[in-house]
Design a protein around this motif. Structure first.
Motif, PDB file in Angstrom:
ATOM      1  N   UNK A 114      34.865  -3.093 -29.073  1.00 19.31           N
ATOM      2  CA  UNK A 114      34.190  -2.493 -30.219  1.00 19.31           C
ATOM      3  C   UNK A 114      32.699  -2.349 -29.942  1.00 19.31           C
ATOM      4  N   UNK A 115      32.166  -1.236 -30.360  1.00 21.10           N
ATOM      5  CA  UNK A 115      30.734  -0.978 -30.249  1.00 21.10           C
ATOM      6  C   UNK A 115      30.259  -0.500 -31.614  1.00 21.10           C
ATOM      7  N   UNK A 116      29.292  -1.178 -32.164  1.00 18.12           N
ATOM      8  CA  UNK A 116      28.771  -0.790 -33.467  1.00 18.12           C
ATOM      9  C   UNK A 116      27.683   0.249 -33.280  1.00 18.12           C
ATOM     10  N   UNK A 117      27.883   1.401 -33.919  1.00 17.14           N
ATOM     11  CA  UNK A 117      26.944   2.509 -33.823  1.00 17.14           C
ATOM     12  C   UNK A 117      26.530   2.872 -35.252  1.00 17.14           C
ATOM     13  N   UNK A 118      25.246   3.093 -35.495  1.00 19.39           N
ATOM     14  CA  UNK A 118      24.798   3.350 -36.865  1.00 19.39           C
ATOM     15  C   UNK A 118      25.143   4.751 -37.359  1.00 19.39           C
ATOM     16  N   UNK A 119      26.398   4.964 -37.673  1.00 19.91           N
ATOM     17  CA  UNK A 119      26.849   6.221 -38.276  1.00 19.91           C
ATOM     18  C   UNK A 119      27.105   5.923 -39.742  1.00 19.91           C
ATOM     19  N   UNK A 120      26.435   6.648 -40.630  1.00 16.01           N
ATOM     20  CA  UNK A 120      26.432   6.272 -42.032  1.00 16.01           C
ATOM     21  C   UNK A 120      27.401   7.041 -42.919  1.00 16.01           C
ATOM     22  N   UNK A 158      30.589 -11.550 -22.674  1.00 14.19           N
ATOM     23  CA  UNK A 158      30.659 -10.228 -23.286  1.00 14.19           C
ATOM     24  C   UNK A 158      31.550 -10.330 -24.512  1.00 14.19           C
ATOM     25  N   UNK A 159      31.470  -9.395 -25.428  1.00 11.47           N
ATOM     26  CA  UNK A 159      32.320  -9.437 -26.615  1.00 11.47           C
ATOM     27  C   UNK A 159      33.803  -9.468 -26.220  1.00 11.47           C
ATOM     28  N   UNK A 175      36.567  11.596 -27.790  1.00  9.85           N
ATOM     29  CA  UNK A 175      38.010  11.548 -27.557  1.00  9.85           C
ATOM     30  C   UNK A 175      38.606  10.183 -27.852  1.00  9.85           C
ATOM     31  N   UNK A 176      38.054   9.501 -28.851  1.00  9.70           N
ATOM     32  CA  UNK A 176      38.561   8.185 -29.228  1.00  9.70           C
ATOM     33  C   UNK A 176      39.076   8.221 -30.662  1.00  9.70           C
ATOM     34  N   UNK A 177      39.854   7.210 -31.004  1.00  8.44           N
ATOM     35  CA  UNK A 177      40.426   7.112 -32.342  1.00  8.44           C
ATOM     36  C   UNK A 177      39.370   6.604 -33.320  1.00  8.44           C
ATOM     37  N   UNK A 178      39.336   7.186 -34.494  1.00  7.57           N
ATOM     38  CA  UNK A 178      38.404   6.746 -35.532  1.00  7.57           C
ATOM     39  C   UNK A 178      38.875   5.424 -36.105  1.00  7.57           C
ATOM     40  N   UNK A 179      37.920   4.558 -36.369  1.00  4.52           N
ATOM     41  CA  UNK A 179      38.250   3.288 -37.007  1.00  4.52           C
ATOM     42  C   UNK A 179      37.107   2.913 -37.925  1.00  4.52           C
TER      43      UNK A 179
END
Length: 96
Positions: free
Chosen positions: A31-37, A26-27, A50-54
């Motif tokens: 981190x999980x990459x999600x396609x938010x543009x 597993x990684x 409820x998580x911190x932005x990065x």
């Protein structure tokens, strides 16, 4: 089944498989990459979860626009051309 439904099901299937195979790699991080543009989309999802932005300080759409322009100029230079801003068209949209 919609493409979105199939994607969600694929994530569930992957999670089930990883859970059933403890020796599977597993990684090394969470981190999980999600396609938010856009940064706004990142903010909205992070708030809902409820998580911190990065993310970096640049919207993906803006990044792509600059990258496309740079590549267009490189292509033009390579082909003996140059790009310059178009003159505004007169009323009615016809070039003179």
């Amino acid at each position: 089944m919609t493409d979105r439904d199939a994607y969600v099901q694929g994530l569930r299937d992957l999670a089930d498989w990883v859970e059933a195979h403890p020796a599977a790699p597993v990684p090394p991080n969470d981190h999980l990459l999600v396609p938010l543009h856009t940064n706004a989309a990142v903010h909205e999802v992070a708030h809902e979860l409820g998580v911190e932005e990065e993310y970096d300080n640049e919207d993906f759409v803006e990044h792509c626009a600059r990258s496309d322009e740079r590549r267009a100029h490189e292509w033009a230079d390579k082909n003996g051309m140059s790009l310059r801003p178009a003159k505004e068209l007169p009323e009615g949209g016809e070039a003179s």
